[in-house]
Design an enzyme around this catalytic site. Structure first.
Site, PDB file in Angstrom:
ATOM      1  N   GLY A 139      -8.815 -10.960   5.421  1.00  0.00           N
ATOM      2  CA  GLY A 139     -10.182 -11.156   4.940  1.00  0.00           C
ATOM      3  C   GLY A 139     -10.904 -12.229   5.721  1.00  0.00           C
ATOM      4  N   SER A 141     -13.900 -11.238   8.232  1.00  0.00           N
ATOM      5  CA  SER A 141     -15.300 -10.868   8.455  1.00  0.00           C
ATOM      6  C   SER A 141     -16.091 -10.788   7.149  1.00  0.00           C
ATOM      7  CB  SER A 141     -15.379  -9.518   9.154  1.00  0.00           C
ATOM      8  OG  SER A 141     -14.633  -9.551  10.340  1.00  0.00           O
ATOM      9  N   SER A 173      -9.549  -3.925   6.942  1.00  0.00           N
ATOM     10  CA  SER A 173      -8.647  -2.779   7.138  1.00  0.00           C
ATOM     11  C   SER A 173      -7.568  -2.789   6.070  1.00  0.00           C
ATOM     12  CB  SER A 173      -7.981  -2.851   8.515  1.00  0.00           C
ATOM     13  OG  SER A 173      -8.957  -2.826   9.517  1.00  0.00           O
ATOM     14  N   GLU A 256       7.133 -14.703  23.075  1.00  0.00           N
ATOM     15  CA  GLU A 256       7.242 -13.512  23.896  1.00  0.00           C
ATOM     16  C   GLU A 256       6.443 -12.318  23.369  1.00  0.00           C
ATOM     17  OE1 GLU A 256      11.320 -13.931  23.390  1.00  0.00           O
ATOM     18  OE2 GLU A 256      11.482 -12.366  21.905  1.00  0.00           O
TER      19      GLU A 256
HETATM   20  C1  LIG Z   1     -11.887  -0.679  13.085  1.00  0.00           C
HETATM   21  C2  LIG Z   1     -12.179  -2.060  12.664  1.00  0.00           C
HETATM   22  C3  LIG Z   1     -11.271  -2.739  11.880  1.00  0.00           C
HETATM   23  C4  LIG Z   1     -11.543  -4.044  11.465  1.00  0.00           C
HETATM   24  N1  LIG Z   1     -10.633  -4.680  10.669  1.00  0.00           N
HETATM   25  C5  LIG Z   1     -10.929  -5.919  10.178  1.00  0.00           C
HETATM   26  C6  LIG Z   1     -10.064  -6.576   9.276  1.00  0.00           C
HETATM   27  O1  LIG Z   1      -9.028  -6.043   8.907  1.00  0.00           O
HETATM   28  N2  LIG Z   1     -10.394  -7.795   8.807  1.00  0.00           N
HETATM   29  C7  LIG Z   1     -11.529  -8.421   9.202  1.00  0.00           C
HETATM   30  O2  LIG Z   1     -11.756  -9.533   8.758  1.00  0.00           O
HETATM   31  N3  LIG Z   1     -12.392  -7.840  10.070  1.00  0.00           N
HETATM   32  C8  LIG Z   1     -12.115  -6.596  10.553  1.00  0.00           C
HETATM   33  N4  LIG Z   1     -12.999  -5.977  11.422  1.00  0.00           N
HETATM   34  C9  LIG Z   1     -14.228  -6.674  11.753  1.00  0.00           C
HETATM   35  C10 LIG Z   1     -14.327  -7.130  13.191  1.00  0.00           C
HETATM   36  O3  LIG Z   1     -13.503  -8.238  13.432  1.00  0.00           O
HETATM   37  C11 LIG Z   1     -15.805  -7.434  13.442  1.00  0.00           C
HETATM   38  O4  LIG Z   1     -16.508  -6.228  13.289  1.00  0.00           O
HETATM   39  C12 LIG Z   1     -16.062  -8.012  14.802  1.00  0.00           C
HETATM   40  O5  LIG Z   1     -15.516  -9.282  14.927  1.00  0.00           O
HETATM   41  C13 LIG Z   1     -17.558  -8.057  15.132  1.00  0.00           C
HETATM   42  O6  LIG Z   1     -18.319  -8.626  14.127  1.00  0.00           O
HETATM   43  P1  LIG Z   1     -19.603  -7.880  13.556  1.00  0.00           P
HETATM   44  O7  LIG Z   1     -19.180  -6.515  13.175  1.00  0.00           O
HETATM   45  O8  LIG Z   1     -20.183  -8.733  12.508  1.00  0.00           O
HETATM   46  O9  LIG Z   1     -20.571  -7.759  14.772  1.00  0.00           O
HETATM   47  P2  LIG Z   1     -21.641  -8.875  15.234  1.00  0.00           P
HETATM   48  O10 LIG Z   1     -20.983 -10.189  15.356  1.00  0.00           O
HETATM   49  O11 LIG Z   1     -22.860  -8.774  14.374  1.00  0.00           O
HETATM   50  O12 LIG Z   1     -21.969  -8.361  16.677  1.00  0.00           O
HETATM   51  C14 LIG Z   1     -22.971  -7.371  16.960  1.00  0.00           C
HETATM   52  C15 LIG Z   1     -23.113  -7.266  18.461  1.00  0.00           C
HETATM   53  O13 LIG Z   1     -23.566  -8.505  18.976  1.00  0.00           O
HETATM   54  C16 LIG Z   1     -22.688  -8.966  19.986  1.00  0.00           C
HETATM   55  N5  LIG Z   1     -22.573 -10.417  19.933  1.00  0.00           N
HETATM   56  C17 LIG Z   1     -22.479 -11.224  18.862  1.00  0.00           C
HETATM   57  N6  LIG Z   1     -22.339 -12.489  19.235  1.00  0.00           N
HETATM   58  C18 LIG Z   1     -22.339 -12.509  20.582  1.00  0.00           C
HETATM   59  C19 LIG Z   1     -22.201 -13.508  21.574  1.00  0.00           C
HETATM   60  N7  LIG Z   1     -22.019 -14.791  21.292  1.00  0.00           N
HETATM   61  N8  LIG Z   1     -22.251 -13.125  22.861  1.00  0.00           N
HETATM   62  C20 LIG Z   1     -22.417 -11.832  23.197  1.00  0.00           C
HETATM   63  N9  LIG Z   1     -22.528 -10.855  22.321  1.00  0.00           N
HETATM   64  C21 LIG Z   1     -22.487 -11.186  21.026  1.00  0.00           C
HETATM   65  C22 LIG Z   1     -21.353  -8.317  19.690  1.00  0.00           C
HETATM   66  O14 LIG Z   1     -20.548  -8.204  20.842  1.00  0.00           O
HETATM   67  C23 LIG Z   1     -21.782  -6.972  19.154  1.00  0.00           C
HETATM   68  O15 LIG Z   1     -21.984  -6.098  20.229  1.00  0.00           O
HETATM   69  C24 LIG Z   1     -12.747  -4.675  11.831  1.00  0.00           C
HETATM   70  C25 LIG Z   1     -13.660  -3.980  12.642  1.00  0.00           C
HETATM   71  C26 LIG Z   1     -13.389  -2.688  13.031  1.00  0.00           C
HETATM   72  C27 LIG Z   1     -14.400  -1.962  13.868  1.00  0.00           C
END
Ligand SMILES: Cc1cc2nc3c(=O)[nH]c(=O)nc-3n(C[C@H](O)[C@H](O)[C@H](O)COP(=O)(O)OP(=O)(O)OC[C@H]3O[C@@H](n4cnc5c(N)ncnc54)[C@H](O)[C@@H]3O)c2cc1C
Lengths: 408, 362
Positions: A139, A141, A173, A256
């Site tokens: 948990g 995001s 997830s 590793e």
């Molecule tokens: C299949 C899947 C499984 C997942 N499982 C989990 C999970 O189990 N637990 C969990 O906690 N999260 C999970 N996530 C969440 C995932 O970690 C986030 O979706 C991810 O970190 C991106 O955050 P966001 O979706 O809020 O996108 P945002 O942060 O809103 O990003 C939107 C866009 O802006 C870009 N962006 C944002 N900041 C910057 C920057 N500083 N420089 C350049 N570009 C930037 C990003 O690259 C992206 O293209 C999952 C996501 C997916 C797709």
């Protein structure tokens, strides 16, 4: 350069083989999903039945699995040795013996607990997590906090000997099947962004916790939204120090594990692609005979080979105790692109057969490739988006200045 | 299991690099490329003195007796420095002799090549068949060679050339000496100004067959592909480093341009492709000596992959330099031009990919 293993390692390999011969009958490997199935293809098959568990216990006892985890908490406790680990992975794979349980529990929670957990937490969670008996979800995001994770707002307030948590997590997830969640919660509202976060373990059966499936673009629902409404969690579920959750969450595999198997999954998908190209006809001949397809196949294979040999290189730098530098930093981004290349070529080989939704149509493996193609987008985002990876490579790998906005 | 360079290899690479950093700055590169012959015998002799010409010559013939990987490390550094001169043709002629010459021929030629007393070169590709030995039209009849070769490195500077041709038994290598009758040489102007190539024709030119194995021809082409890939890798790294350095100096909109993500990401993308590709050429070079059943296919793969990448790297890094990147004075185009050579010489990417597919039995 010497691609053979020394006598000492060959002897180790023989020990592993002997162990497998004594403890894993070939027929035990049966019952897994057929190799051309989607699950096998995605590498997502992890047996946790009793037979597999009994086998794992013996393998752990011998120090073959979970080598970075102390014996007293259920691990194999061995000094880091990337070559031994590679031999184990190779030999186990050859006879399809159960390797380590994958997933966020063993790969992320366990090392965190080993480093920062209390004795009780380690005793209670680690062993069962390694055997796949306790399933975890992560948990981190939140709707407003993804890439900028430290901006998270889910609150935890200490009330006697309980944390009371309110807020929302998203994209979690497997939250619907997990027994426990490890999560990041803001517990010191007045502290600077990174210093007010705590790392807390939550039993998914706690009242006030609501898990709602979120369908992903493939049509299935592997991730969820999780709502916290006055969820009361024992104060003892805090991992590490209060307010230092950010540091606690950074604790990942130091040894590793990180070096191994990085390209295995791509090799398997590429082999699947090859099978597809030979099995499917494209305008009167197998797709593998089509000049353009062949050309792209080789282009993709070149990248795959580069990734595989890069993995060898990482093994060697690991064994020599050297810092792999960029070679270690680029593999996720590189693999993501490769994943997409493979998926796209598969779609082109399927041609208009790829219009069919998974499960529709007659070719057995068809659905698998369409799903894999869609999943290549999930991989692009999960665990840090490609652009975030590029930031890391640019700043830590090439030494470029940080963006003003992301400085803290 | 050790997939890395040995201490000796690292030292070799470092020695060559330090020599080139000091003795072959781009001012010297430019001076050589603007000269008539494109060949600076002093620079070449200095490289020979470092052992470059004799790395893979057996110790019995005065060389270091090393392997293709060692030679490829040298090629990488020469590519990194954009070093002009006859290295490639000399290296390929040497490989042809090591792989295909009989004992007497080796004794006669290899010590002189290793010591820099003579310069050797290679003539392979042809007009119609380009780089496919099966369809070469240059013929040998009764010890006399006839035909034409449009791309021969440093033909006029060479004392001896190894020529690919057919006789009644099929393709192989023949040796022709400088000044033999019936040779005509025409200089050509290449996009890559750091390497000279001339077109040649032979008319009943006396030639001696390389006594050894006929597989030497394919082996030599394979080795060439790997050396060119190593050159491309060295060039790619150099261009990336130049662009990173520039991104840390140049300011626009009140900050270093490297802080802009568009710039940072372009560089990160290049780094993430260049870095793993290094292992690909190491493996191919290692396979050439130790895993022979894989070496032809890996040579084809690595040639296509790394020269394509080099082309892209030179392009993106030129863009990252802005207007200065497009000037004659600025050095980047030297590598861009070299990438053009690396991509085309010994066969273009598509040709090698098709070969790799066929070799895999697809
Ligand atoms: C299949 C899947 C499984 C997942 N499982 C989990 C999970 O189990 N637990 C969990 O906690 N999260 C999970 N996530 C969440 C995932 O970690 C986030 O979706 C991810 O970190 C991106 O955050 P966001 O979706 O809020 O996108 P945002 O942060 O809103 O990003 C939107 C866009 O802006 C870009 N962006 C944002 N900041 C910057 C920057 N500083 N420089 C350049 N570009 C930037 C990003 O690259 C992206 O293209 C999952 C996501 C997916 C797709």
């Amino acid at each position: 350069m010497d691609l053979s293993y020394s006598a000492e390692y060959e002897q180790f390999r023989n020990q592993v083989r002997q162990f497998l011969k004594e403890n894993w009958r070939p027929e035990d490997a049966d019952g897994g999903p057929p190799p051309e199935s989607q699950a096998a293809m995605m590498g997502a098959v992890i047996r946790t039945d009793e037979r597999a568990t009994q086998f794992r216990l013996k393998a752990i006892e011998r120090g073959y699995l979970y080598r970075h985890v102390p014996k007293q908490y259920g691990g194999g406790e061995q000094p880091a040795n990337a070559l031994q680990a590679q031999i184990i992975a190779d030999e186990f794979r050859k006879v399809k013996a159960p390797h380590e349980v994958m997933g966020q529990g063993p790969s992320m929670l366990v090392p965190t607990l080993v480093e920062h957990g209390t004795e009780e937490q380690k005793q209670f969670f680690v062993r069962d997590t390694l055997l796949g008996k306790i399933l975890w979800c992560q948990g981190y995001s939140e709707p407003g906090s993804g890439s900028d994770l430290a901006s998270l707002r889910t609150r935890g307030v200490l009330d006697g000997d309980h944390w009371v948590i309110n807020g929302q997590k998203i994209w979690t997830s497997n939250a619907d099947t997990a027994h426990w969640m490890f999560c990041l919660v803001r517990t010191e509202p007045d502290a600077p962004k990174h210093e007010g976060i705590s790392y807390i373990l939550v039993d998914m059966k706690t009242p006030g916790l609501d898990v709602r499936p979120l369908r992903q673009m493939t049509g299935e629902a592997d991730f969820n939204e999780v709502f916290f409404d006055n969820v009361r969690v024992p104060a003892s579920n805090l991992v590490g120090k209060r307010g230092l959750g950010w540091i606690v969450s950074r604790s990942t595999l130091k040894h590793e594990r990180a070096l191994i198997g990085g390209s295995m999954i791509h090799r398997r998908t590429f082999d699947g692609l090859m099978m597809l190209a030979q099995a499917v006809n494209l305008r009167g001949e197998p797709a593998s005979k089509n000049k353009v397809i062949r050309n792209r196949m080789v282009e993709i294979e070149s990248k795959l080979l580069a990734l595989e040999y890069n993995q060898y290189r990482l093994l060697t730098t690991g064994a020599r105790g050297e810092d792999p530098g960029l070679a270690g930093m680029v593999t996720k981004l590189y693999g993501t692109q490769l994943n997409y290349d493979i998926g796209r070529l598969a779609m082109d080989i399927l041609a208009d057969r790829g219009l069919m939704a998974p499960g529709e149509g007659s070719a057995p493996a068809m659905g698998m490739f369409v799903t894999a193609y869609m999943w290549s987008l999930g991989v692009l985002i999960a665990g840090g988006t490609a652009n975030i990876q590029r930031n890391v490579i640019g700043e830590r790998g090439l030494g470029l200045p940080r963006d003003a906005a992301t400085k803290r | 299991m050790d997939f890395g360079l040995s201490a000796d290899q690292l030292m070799l690479k470092d020695t060559i690099k330090r020599f080139l950093d000091k003795q072959c700055p781009t001012t010297r590169v430019r001076a050589v490329m603007e000269s008539d012959t494109g060949h600076d015998p002093k620079l070449w002799q200095e490289l020979v003195d470092l052992g470059v010409a004799g790395l893979i010559v057996p110790a019995a013939q005065g060389g270091a007796g090393l392997e293709l990987l060692d030679l490829a490390l040298a090629a990488e550094e020469l590519g990194h420095a954009c070093c002009p001169g006859p290295f490639l043709g000399s290296a390929l002629a040497t490989i042809a002799l090591v792989e295909g010459a009989d004992a007497a021929q080796r004794e006669r030629w290899l010590p002189k090549i290793a010591g820099g007393e003579i310069l050797a070169t290679i003539a392979i590709g042809e007009d119609d068949s380009r780089w496919d030995p099966a369809t070469f039209t240059t013929q040998v009849r009764g010890g006399k060679l006839s035909g034409s070769k449009p791309l021969v490195p440093y033909a006029s500077s060479a004392d001896v050339m190894i020529v690919a041709a057919h006789d009644e038994h099929g393709p192989g290598f023949w040796l022709v000496e400088r000044g033999a009758p019936g040779i005509e040489v025409n200089p050509l102007k290449l996009v890559d100004m750091t390497r000279r190539v001339e077109s040649m024709s032979f008319r009943d030119t006396p030639a001696t067959a390389l006594g050894g194995s006929r597989t030497a021809l394919q082996r030599t082409i394979d080795a060439g592909c790997i050396l060119v890939a190593a050159d491309a890798h060295g060039g790619s790294r150099r261009c990336l480093n130049m662009a990173v350095e520039y991104a840390m100096q140049r300011e626009q909109f009140g900050q270093k341009i490297g802080a802009f993500q568009a710039v940072k990401h372009q560089l990160a993308n290049l780094a993430s492709e260049i870095e793993p590709a290094l292992s690909l050429y190491w493996y191919a070079a290692h396979a050439f000596d130790h895993i022979k059943d894989q070496s032809e296919r890996h040579a084809a793969i690595v040639k296509a992959h790394m020269t394509d990448l080099f082309d892209r790297v030179t392009r993106d890094t030129t863009e990252l330099h802005g207007g200065i990147g497009f000037t004659w004075e600025f050095d980047l185009h030297l590598w861009f031009r070299r990438a053009v050579f690396d991509r085309g010489f010994l066969g273009e990417a598509n040709y090698h990919r098709e070969r790799a597919a066929t070799l895999a039995g697809w």
